[in-house]
Design a protein around this motif. Structure first.
Motif, PDB file in Angstrom:
ATOM      1  N   THR A 210      13.853  26.848  56.292  1.00 14.54           N
ATOM      2  CA  THR A 210      15.347  26.942  56.633  1.00 14.54           C
ATOM      3  C   THR A 210      15.380  26.305  57.674  1.00 14.54           C
ATOM      4  O   THR A 210      16.478  25.277  57.918  1.00 14.54           O
TER       5      THR A 210
ATOM      6  N   ASP B 163       6.372  40.822  62.102  1.00  8.89           N
ATOM      7  CA  ASP B 163       7.773  40.797  61.528  1.00  8.89           C
ATOM      8  C   ASP B 163       8.463  40.000  62.653  1.00  8.89           C
ATOM      9  O   ASP B 163       9.768  39.665  62.387  1.00  8.89           O
TER      10      ASP B 163
ATOM     11  N   SER C 220       9.684  30.934  54.583  1.00  7.89           N
ATOM     12  CA  SER C 220      11.145  30.563  54.007  1.00  7.89           C
ATOM     13  C   SER C 220      12.103  30.456  55.390  1.00  7.89           C
ATOM     14  O   SER C 220      12.788  29.585  55.270  1.00  7.89           O
ATOM     15  N   THR C 221      11.631  31.015  56.347  1.00  4.12           N
ATOM     16  CA  THR C 221      12.447  30.942  57.461  1.00  4.12           C
ATOM     17  C   THR C 221      12.414  29.412  58.276  1.00  4.12           C
ATOM     18  O   THR C 221      13.226  29.002  58.756  1.00  4.12           O
TER      19      THR C 221
ATOM     20  N   LYS D 266       1.188  43.295  50.694  1.00  7.27           N
ATOM     21  CA  LYS D 266       2.384  43.610  51.784  1.00  7.27           C
ATOM     22  C   LYS D 266       2.551  42.584  52.681  1.00  7.27           C
ATOM     23  O   LYS D 266       3.537  41.900  53.074  1.00  7.27           O
TER      24      LYS D 266
ATOM     25  N   ASN E 220       8.160  36.862  63.546  1.00  9.12           N
ATOM     26  CA  ASN E 220       8.099  35.378  63.100  1.00  9.12           C
ATOM     27  C   ASN E 220       7.301  34.599  64.265  1.00  9.12           C
ATOM     28  O   ASN E 220       7.535  33.445  64.459  1.00  9.12           O
TER      29      ASN E 220
ATOM     30  N   LYS F  59       5.474  34.996  53.135  1.00 11.65           N
ATOM     31  CA  LYS F  59       6.500  34.172  52.379  1.00 11.65           C
ATOM     32  C   LYS F  59       7.685  34.484  52.955  1.00 11.65           C
ATOM     33  O   LYS F  59       8.550  33.220  53.050  1.00 11.65           O
ATOM     34  N   SER F  60       8.257  35.453  53.506  1.00 10.16           N
ATOM     35  CA  SER F  60       9.519  35.435  54.210  1.00 10.16           C
ATOM     36  C   SER F  60       9.496  34.628  55.586  1.00 10.16           C
ATOM     37  O   SER F  60      10.434  33.995  55.757  1.00 10.16           O
ATOM     38  N   PHE F  61       8.307  34.579  56.459  1.00 13.73           N
ATOM     39  CA  PHE F  61       8.029  33.530  57.384  1.00 13.73           C
ATOM     40  C   PHE F  61       8.232  32.443  57.122  1.00 13.73           C
ATOM     41  O   PHE F  61       8.771  31.751  57.717  1.00 13.73           O
TER      42      PHE F  61
ATOM     43  N   ALA G 200       3.471  39.046  51.552  1.00 14.92           N
ATOM     44  CA  ALA G 200       5.326  39.041  51.490  1.00 14.92           C
ATOM     45  C   ALA G 200       5.929  38.744  52.650  1.00 14.92           C
ATOM     46  O   ALA G 200       6.676  38.237  52.685  1.00 14.92           O
ATOM     47  N   LYS G 201       5.255  39.183  53.677  1.00 17.66           N
ATOM     48  CA  LYS G 201       5.752  38.927  54.954  1.00 17.66           C
ATOM     49  C   LYS G 201       5.638  37.414  55.336  1.00 17.66           C
ATOM     50  O   LYS G 201       6.412  36.784  55.863  1.00 17.66           O
TER      51      LYS G 201
END
Length: 468
Positions: free
Chosen positions: A455, A415, A451-452, A441, A417, A447-449, A444-445
């Motif tokens: 960005t 979590d 995305s960051t 699970k 990053n 994908k979030s990473f 999903a982490k």
């Protein structure tokens, strides 16, 4: 640059790749062997079909059933024979059927009258806040008979583990949660409505062509992103990405990637200590794996003088047995053996027989044939037809005391990053169901990473323009 490199092509790595492919994320899987699927392997030998690893999975996991639907292999599912629902435990010199409903529990010989009465005392035993071993928990709450005749054989069959070392918090989280919330496990089961579900009829499945159908189909979906026969895999961090070097066919290959998923057994991750931030140590992956041998044997039905009306039996350790248990495979899936034959899958090893990996296949087959003959009252142990023997030197990860604390720290690292992610059966559960749920699970982490990362990459040019 790739979004993700996955190291390991077992069921965890394949399912990670499949989930990423559905999201349109670029990835590549590196597998050191010449096939995918890890220990999941189905072998057709004439009219016999047997497995090197897991034989079955349950419908209790929504994630697994969703994956099977996404793969469009629902029609290939094979439900276990509903007439073979019984499970037996070999204890005190006899096979006893485990109760499948409350009325059977009241009549069962698996516990004495005193043993059953001891269970009721659990209402008055105060909870213990800290983690404890499975042995400590069940002795404290339910008594020695429950531990000896039910829990220990069950965990021998699932984990091949030692109840003195296994963490109750990790193995039976629901029971610890109910004890904490309701001050009593039994009261919690009643008030939460979970008591009835203990005796519910969960469905169990394989596939028409065996369990390997699952990894094979996953591979077909992602095969353009898989490289077999990789060696000398090195992962190094650059400023804000990773460089992955490996050899295949004697040639050096280099990838750059935003993130890495290690879909390896815990002991192999210890080869990459340089990737970990200083506050995380290799102790997180210091998880013991026990050896296991799986022996497939056949016998004429005429040689067996008992009704094979169940899944098979598990062995209590009193009296001490090296055999962990036996599946009556052709009772569960009648099409796995020719007419007039019985197919047995026998398991030996684990915490009570760690030296199984040092034995020859002939010695292993002789040992299991001798013990199963005694248990199933077969007069001659030489009547078995040996089909195949698989010896897995590091088969099952053990969830010892403190396991959940390790998992929390691994989660924390994912979590933060750093771009490092981990999946496998050494985290939240050892079954295929657990592994696929875990991978979902973790993806999903990821994908979030990513995305960051994206960005941040779009913001950097804006900063440069402002600075100019």
């Amino acid at each position: 640059m790739k979004d993700v490199v996955i190291v390991g092509g077992g069921i965890a790595g394949l399912s990670a790749g499949f989930e990423l492919s559905k999201a349109g994320i670029d990835f590549h899987i590196l597998e050191s062997t010449d096939r995918c699927g890890g220990l999941i392997k189905s072998i057709q030998n004439g009219d016999y079909l047997f497995e090197s690893g897991p034989y079955i999975f349950s419908s209790s996991s929504k994630g697994v059933m969703e994956t099977i639907k996404d793969l469009e292999i629902e029609e290939e599912l094979l439900e276990a024979n509903p007439e073979a629902r019984k499970r037996y435990v070999y204890t005190d010199g006899k096979l006893i059927s485990l109760p499948r409903k409350l009325s059977e529990f009241l009549k069962t010989d698996i516990l004495s009258k005193n043993g059953k009465m001891t269970i009721l005392e659990e209402f008055f035993i105060p909870p213990m806040g800290h983690d404890e071993s499975v042995e400590q928990f069940f002795l404290r709450k339910f008594g020695r008979e429950v531990l000896k005749n039910i829990i220990q054989p069950f965990l021998a069959g699932v984990y091949a583990g030692d109840v003195k070392k296994l963490s109750c918090q990790a193995i039976f989280p629901l029971l610890k949660e109910l004890e904490s919330k309701y001050k009593s496990v039994l009261l919690g089961l009643i008030l939460s409505g979970k008591f009835k579900s203990m005796f519910s009829k969960t469905k169990f499945y394989s596939f028409e062509k065996g369990m390997e159908t699952l990894p094979k189909t996953l591979y077909e979906k992602v095969k353009s992103h898989v490289t077999f026969g990789t060696s000398d895999i090195q992962v190094n961090r650059a400023k804000d990405f990773f460089i992955v070097n490996f050899k295949v066919g004697g040639k050096q290959v280099n990838y750059t990637t935003n993130s890495v998923i290690f879909a390896l057994p815990a002991y192999k991750i210890k080869d990459y200590p340089h990737l970990f931030p200083s506050r995380y140590t290799m102790e997180l992956f210091d998880i013991e794996y026990y050896p296991m041998a799986v022996v497939s044997q056949a016998i004429d039905k005429s040689k067996i003088n008992m009704n094979l009306d169940g899944y098979g039996f598990l062995c209590a350790q009193e009296p001490r047995r090296k055999l962990l248990g036996t599946m009556w495979t052709s009772s569960i899936f009648p099409n796995r053996a020719p007419s007039g034959k019985v197919l047995l899958s026998l398991y030996i090893g684990g915490s009570y027989h760690k030296k199984v990996a040092e034995l020859s296949e002939e010695e292993i087959r002789s040992q299991v044939a001798k013990e199963v003959s005694e248990i199933m009252q077969i007069s001659d142990s030489n009547v078995f037809e040996d089909l195949c023997t698989f010896v897995h030197k590091k088969a099952i990860p053990q969830y010892y005391l403190g396991h959940l604390e390790k998992v929390k720290r691994v989660e924390d690292m994912m979590d933060k990053n750093f771009g490092l992610f981990f999946t496998g059966n050494y985290l939240y559960g050892i079954s295929i169901n657990d592994t696929i749920e875990t991978t979902k699970k973790v993806v999903a982490k990821v994908k979030s990473f990513l995305s960051t990362v994206r960005t941040q990459s779009t913001k950097e040019p804006e900063k440069e323009l402002v600075n100019k």
